[in-house]
Enzyme design. Sequence first.
Site, PDB file in Angstrom:
ATOM      1  N   ALA A  18       0.852  -1.205   0.000  1.00  0.00           N
ATOM      2  CA  ALA A  18       0.000   0.000   0.000  1.00  0.00           C
ATOM      3  C   ALA A  18       0.886   1.253   0.000  1.00  0.00           C
ATOM      4  CB  ALA A  18      -0.922   0.004   1.207  1.00  0.00           C
ATOM      5  N   ASN A  44       3.205  -7.372   5.803  1.00  0.00           N
ATOM      6  CA  ASN A  44       2.323  -8.505   5.490  1.00  0.00           C
ATOM      7  C   ASN A  44       2.224  -8.743   3.992  1.00  0.00           C
ATOM      8  OD1 ASN A  44       1.761  -9.248   8.048  1.00  0.00           O
ATOM      9  ND2 ASN A  44      -0.266  -8.321   8.144  1.00  0.00           N
ATOM     10  N   SER A  45       2.166  -7.635   3.231  1.00  0.00           N
ATOM     11  CA  SER A  45       1.947  -7.816   1.786  1.00  0.00           C
ATOM     12  C   SER A  45       3.139  -8.506   1.120  1.00  0.00           C
ATOM     13  CB  SER A  45       1.628  -6.482   1.109  1.00  0.00           C
ATOM     14  OG  SER A  45       2.465  -5.463   1.562  1.00  0.00           O
ATOM     15  N   GLN A  49       0.728 -14.720  -0.509  1.00  0.00           N
ATOM     16  CA  GLN A  49       1.011 -15.836  -1.418  1.00  0.00           C
ATOM     17  C   GLN A  49       0.023 -15.896  -2.580  1.00  0.00           C
ATOM     18  OE1 GLN A  49       0.876 -19.279   1.155  1.00  0.00           O
ATOM     19  NE2 GLN A  49       2.926 -18.915   1.954  1.00  0.00           N
ATOM     20  N   GLU A 115      -9.930 -18.907  -5.292  1.00  0.00           N
ATOM     21  CA  GLU A 115      -9.794 -19.155  -3.855  1.00  0.00           C
ATOM     22  C   GLU A 115     -11.199 -19.187  -3.269  1.00  0.00           C
ATOM     23  OE1 GLU A 115      -6.145 -17.409  -1.747  1.00  0.00           O
ATOM     24  OE2 GLU A 115      -6.397 -16.018  -3.393  1.00  0.00           O
ATOM     25  N   HIS A 226      -7.005 -17.451   9.241  1.00  0.00           N
ATOM     26  CA  HIS A 226      -6.792 -18.252   8.026  1.00  0.00           C
ATOM     27  C   HIS A 226      -6.825 -19.726   8.431  1.00  0.00           C
ATOM     28  CE1 HIS A 226      -5.172 -19.753   4.297  1.00  0.00           C
ATOM     29  NE2 HIS A 226      -5.163 -18.528   3.791  1.00  0.00           N
ATOM     30  N   ARG A 272     -13.357 -18.259   4.537  1.00  0.00           N
ATOM     31  CA  ARG A 272     -12.396 -18.610   5.589  1.00  0.00           C
ATOM     32  C   ARG A 272     -13.013 -18.742   6.979  1.00  0.00           C
ATOM     33  NH1 ARG A 272      -7.467 -14.710   3.577  1.00  0.00           N
ATOM     34  NH2 ARG A 272      -7.248 -15.877   1.645  1.00  0.00           N
ATOM     35  N   HIS A 328      -4.897 -13.908  10.853  1.00  0.00           N
ATOM     36  CA  HIS A 328      -4.341 -13.577   9.541  1.00  0.00           C
ATOM     37  C   HIS A 328      -4.494 -12.105   9.161  1.00  0.00           C
ATOM     38  CE1 HIS A 328      -3.029 -14.369   5.467  1.00  0.00           C
ATOM     39  NE2 HIS A 328      -4.185 -14.017   4.949  1.00  0.00           N
ATOM     40  N   ARG A 364     -13.232 -10.683   4.929  1.00  0.00           N
ATOM     41  CA  ARG A 364     -12.596 -10.307   3.661  1.00  0.00           C
ATOM     42  C   ARG A 364     -12.574 -11.469   2.667  1.00  0.00           C
ATOM     43  NH1 ARG A 364      -7.428 -10.855   1.672  1.00  0.00           N
ATOM     44  NH2 ARG A 364      -6.660 -11.620   3.682  1.00  0.00           N
ATOM     45  N   SER A 369      -7.202  -8.092  -0.576  1.00  0.00           N
ATOM     46  CA  SER A 369      -6.443  -7.109   0.212  1.00  0.00           C
ATOM     47  C   SER A 369      -5.404  -6.365  -0.627  1.00  0.00           C
ATOM     48  CB  SER A 369      -5.771  -7.764   1.412  1.00  0.00           C
ATOM     49  OG  SER A 369      -5.077  -8.906   1.013  1.00  0.00           O
TER      50      SER A 369
END
Length: 480
Positions: A18, A44-45, A49, A115, A226, A272, A328, A364, A369
């Site tokens: 970001a 985190n970004s 994965q 996903e 997660h 999730r 997560h 989310r 994200s």
Amino acid sequence: MKKNRDIYDYIIVGAGIAGLYASLQIPEDKRALIIAKDKPWESNSFYAQGGISVARDNNDVELHIQDTLVAGAYSGDREAISVMVSHGVEVVNRLIDMGLQFDRDRDGELLYTKEGAHSTARILHLGGDATGRYMHSFFLNRNRHEILDDTSVVDILVDGESAHGVSIYKDGEMRNLYCRNLILASGGIGDIYKLNTNARSISGEIHGIAIEKGLPLQDMEMLQFHPTVVVMKDNETSLLSEAIRGEGATIVDEDGERFLFQYDERGELASRDIVSRAILNHKKRAYLSISHFEKEWFQKRFPTISKFLEGRGFKLTEDLIPISPAFHYSVGGIETDNNGLVKGYKNLYAIGEVASTGVHGANRLASNSLLEAIVFGDLAIKHSLSNEEPFEVREYPLIERELYKDGDDEVKKELQNLMWIYASIERRGETLQKALQRVREMMVMDIGRSLKLQLLTASEILSSAIKNRESKGVHFRVDV
Ligand code: SIN
């Protein structure tokens, strides 16, 4: 007025995707500073994965909006989602034009994966399962602005409707730095949970400062766990991307049964929150089975995960991999409008995980994200550049604070356990209340500022979870 060298047009707190993407949109004649708490890649970004979701064509725009709304238990802000999905197509195309090499098939066509809770394959990825790392390096290589690493932001300097800068701690010294636009891109809160998938620097301290300053926060109880995380003996965790299930991996119990269908007809590809709760309630050990993949295919498609598993002695693709949910992603955060502007402020922005744009609702959707981070980073800079109000930078006294004190580690461990046990996948009013009481006792102990800020964030999460008696998405109250 401070000397010129300490006044920036922009200060960006956080060097994840970001913050870096936003910095790339700042014209070269503007002076910008990016502050990283650790090394710039400890975000985190960087470790993301699965990939970045994006509507595949005009027909998919409405479907992507719908999937985001459904995953968020219809609590998301439709307008904000529409901004993210529509503007996302433009921003992702811009990345491709800039030369970002998303994975493609032999004919040069983009490869999309699926996903949980996506009704179609719309997730672009890089380096197989190294999307965050590749994107982060791509942005970092193009960055033209100054980066201050190993630097803690200990306060933000705000007054009325304006932000003026930050107080930092670097190399044993406190300093105030001033700016015309302050952008918070500091990520989530992982470090307050015992088991989490987050980078080591992601601690929730900036949320604590936001609470002190009275910035608007929303949905702080909405925390995503997660479901497929491998936890080693010493609590070392590693994410097993949802994209593995998107490609066909299954979740089985110790009897070899694919038990998720007892909980949701979408089985492994339910959202999730549902998969995490099912694993918790099934009361048998859960495993990820990758046995129907060819070993070579798996190693090529998921190189980072393969390396991790093989390095820990797992035999690919024969062994079942024991899994547990782990914290997560922080869905809530500092409330912003659709330009990333913090509600009530003229020049203070929040983007990425630290922000709450409203797009995620109560949960989310996977791989939204990175999309949210770059879309609202882009819009925040556009908005700031169109802001023509004259701005006077105000000077603040320097306040010396002790960031860490002896004994903090022990108190932090207790906090991490408390949050993991009482404020995770399932919650009860009574134990949330007890946890809050204990967190308040810890807050008046002789502790450093860093831990104090984390405790403030934890207390906000607990209070929000106590107040919200409605089970929705990731917030699940078993007592009401
Ligand atoms: C994953 O690869 O499973 C994580 C992606 C995300 O959090 O969206």
